[in-house]
Scaffold this motif. Sequence first.
Motif, PDB file in Angstrom:
ATOM      1  N   HIS A 597       0.815  -1.209   0.000  1.00 37.29           N
ATOM      2  CA  HIS A 597       0.000   0.000   0.000  1.00 37.29           C
ATOM      3  C   HIS A 597       0.851   1.261   0.000  1.00 37.29           C
ATOM      4  CE1 HIS A 597      -3.696  -2.300   0.787  1.00 37.29           C
ATOM      5  NE2 HIS A 597      -2.902  -3.082   1.524  1.00 37.29           N
ATOM      6  N   ASP A 598       0.210   2.336  -0.328  1.00 39.11           N
ATOM      7  CA  ASP A 598       0.850   3.649  -0.365  1.00 39.11           C
ATOM      8  C   ASP A 598       1.552   3.924   0.964  1.00 39.11           C
ATOM      9  OD1 ASP A 598       1.577   6.212  -0.807  1.00 39.11           O
ATOM     10  OD2 ASP A 598      -0.442   7.045  -0.930  1.00 39.11           O
ATOM     11  N   GLY A 599       2.852   4.242   0.884  1.00 37.10           N
ATOM     12  CA  GLY A 599       3.617   4.596   2.077  1.00 37.10           C
ATOM     13  C   GLY A 599       4.328   3.443   2.751  1.00 37.10           C
ATOM     14  N   GLU A 600       4.081   2.198   2.320  1.00 32.30           N
ATOM     15  CA  GLU A 600       4.700   1.054   2.975  1.00 32.30           C
ATOM     16  C   GLU A 600       6.166   0.890   2.559  1.00 32.30           C
ATOM     17  OE1 GLU A 600       1.646  -2.325   4.336  1.00 32.30           O
ATOM     18  OE2 GLU A 600       2.060  -2.328   2.189  1.00 32.30           O
ATOM     19  N   SER A 601       6.949   0.304   3.470  1.00 34.27           N
ATOM     20  CA  SER A 601       8.348  -0.025   3.210  1.00 34.27           C
ATOM     21  C   SER A 601       8.490  -1.538   3.323  1.00 34.27           C
ATOM     22  CB  SER A 601       9.258   0.674   4.218  1.00 34.27           C
ATOM     23  OG  SER A 601      10.605   0.351   3.994  1.00 34.27           O
ATOM     24  N   ILE A 602       9.005  -2.177   2.280  1.00 34.82           N
ATOM     25  CA  ILE A 602       9.048  -3.635   2.210  1.00 34.82           C
ATOM     26  C   ILE A 602      10.495  -4.094   2.040  1.00 34.82           C
ATOM     27  CG2 ILE A 602       8.211  -5.692   1.009  1.00 34.82           C
ATOM     28  CD1 ILE A 602       5.987  -4.029   2.281  1.00 34.82           C
TER      29      ILE A 602
END
Length: 672
Positions: A597-602
């Motif tokens: 999703h928008d803004g996530e860091s993976i």
Amino acid sequence: MVQQYQSPVRVYKHPFALVMLAYERRFPTCPQIPVFVGCDVTLDEESQDGSIRTTERKCKLNVEAPYILKKIIGVDYVYFIQKNILDRRNSKLEIEAWNESFATRVSVIEKCRYFVHPENPEWTCFEQTASLDIKNFFGFENSMEKLAMKQYAQNIAKGKEIIEYFINELKKEGVTHVAPWVDPEKAQSPVDEKTMEKDETTKDVKSESATTKLPSINKIQQLSSDYIERYLGKLDLMQESRLVQLRQSMQELRGSSVPNDSTLLRFLRGREFIVEKAKDMLTQSLHWRKKYQIDKLLDEYEAPQVVKDYFPGGWHHSDKDGRPLYILRLGQMDVKGLLKSIGEDELLLLALHICEEGLLLMEEATTLLGHPVSQWCLLIDLEGLNMRHLWRPGIKALLRIIEIVEANYPETMGRVLIIRAPRCFPILWTLISTFIHENTRNKFIFYCGTDYQEQVEGGLTDYIDPEYIPDFLGGPSETNLTENGTVPKNLYKIDFENPTSDNGHSLYNSISLSHGQVHHVAINTNDVGAVLTWDFDVMRHNVIFTVLHEKNTDNIDTEKATTSEVSINDFDGKETLLKEWKEGVNCVKVEPSVVCHDGESIQGTHIVQEPGTYVLQWKNPDEGEFLPSISAHKAQLMYFHEVLPSAHYRGSMMSLQSAVSSKSFASSSLSR
């Protein structure tokens, strides 16, 4: 090679005259030292007033050596010359001894000194130095050096006990006091009160003058054998000697500005008791402390509010050895959030403040427990650890912290307990372990597997009292560590969006994906066991991330992984000359698809099981695919990927993943 020894000061809590009488009892033989067969007095003379007595003895020592060595050298005994000068006026005995046998092949010189304690006239001090130089000894130089130092160490260890033994023998005979020597001329000359007063004044001046030539009380206390054992721990002969040598060397270099003895000992241990190396390391550290005002850190450091709210670490009682215990819930730590909110320098400052607190707590524990506590214990909980902790700037910051701590706080870590290590931990360990000194690596103890509660009962309690087992591990002791988790992005102050590598190119790639568009990163590799890593931030919209594998080994470089990138427009039906990878058509999915999703860091990782082409795929989804499209805007993301060669992980990659025992040690299973 010359072996040198310099003892700490040994203190006899008896007057000088009594100690001298006990010393004379050691001759002509001493049953407590079996190798000392006997001696003959070759010279014994006194000065006219009796204040100076000079004695020389020829001492016979048994050669404690293997039979074959005795046959080769052709002797059973060796002879030493000992010269004693007793200065009764100044209450001082100086001894020098050297070998007569094999003098051209071996040089042994020993110097000893008995003198009155500078602050307590009822006590006597003893110190000694020795050097051994085996130049040529029938090809047995190394063997003779070891035998000589071993025998010397045994005799030194018995030295103080022997004096105490003969003092006790004297007491049994009713001798508890020996009158100090008196100048015959003064004893016979009548004196009036004024003369006595004048003599007392002169005596005080002389006493003061003599005291300045002797070690100060501070030095006596710091270098006495009793002090070493009480505050520093049991040291062997050479370790005591190296400590004395380092202190004297640092005093010559820095005058009175010398670190305490526990610090000297830590740096010696950090350099295997090699004085010159320890001196260089300590000197550099002292320059570093002065440059960055480290001595003011405990008083002046104030942790940022972000650290107070989101850093999951703190001090927690002690381990079973009395060492202060620090707990760090690394798996719950938002590395990226902390770095982006406070920066690398502030995180380093936090680590240094913890180290300084550790030094203070060790000092307090030493005073409280009555025995030396020179190290602290670290418990690291890895529950929740995943590839997000391998974010490149985070690893860089961690390695910098390790490098600085190793250089300036050697041998402060007594034990490191790694708890609940997950499958990805060997990757992190491999990256950082080479930066940790071998002495410290050998102190790591790893707890892994699935049945963790059983391990706590049979493992952690070996090192931590059950009453101090932290509550988050099922124990009764509250830790009050923060559990706030992720640092809110509105607290970010540092921009890691576009870090650059050494060659000046962007480390992270930025892409935009239109509705339905796919971006592929294809990695060709034949390196089974290699580790694919990725790290990306979704900066706008939603994307679907998948990892695919195509079994194709043609023209694959067996040494390096090759990478190619392509974006495919699936939505407009345009033909493309670039290759396309589709699950079930020409490749298979090897990692589950993730909706980001928008803004996530993976962050993530995949271990190469088979050779071929591995594909990292990002897609701006069609409407209705996995999740509804929230708008027609383009998706934007920033990503980095890397292939870590399998050679880095041989012998360590599976050691934690397949662990079934309660614990394993880094030195045996992870460092091969």
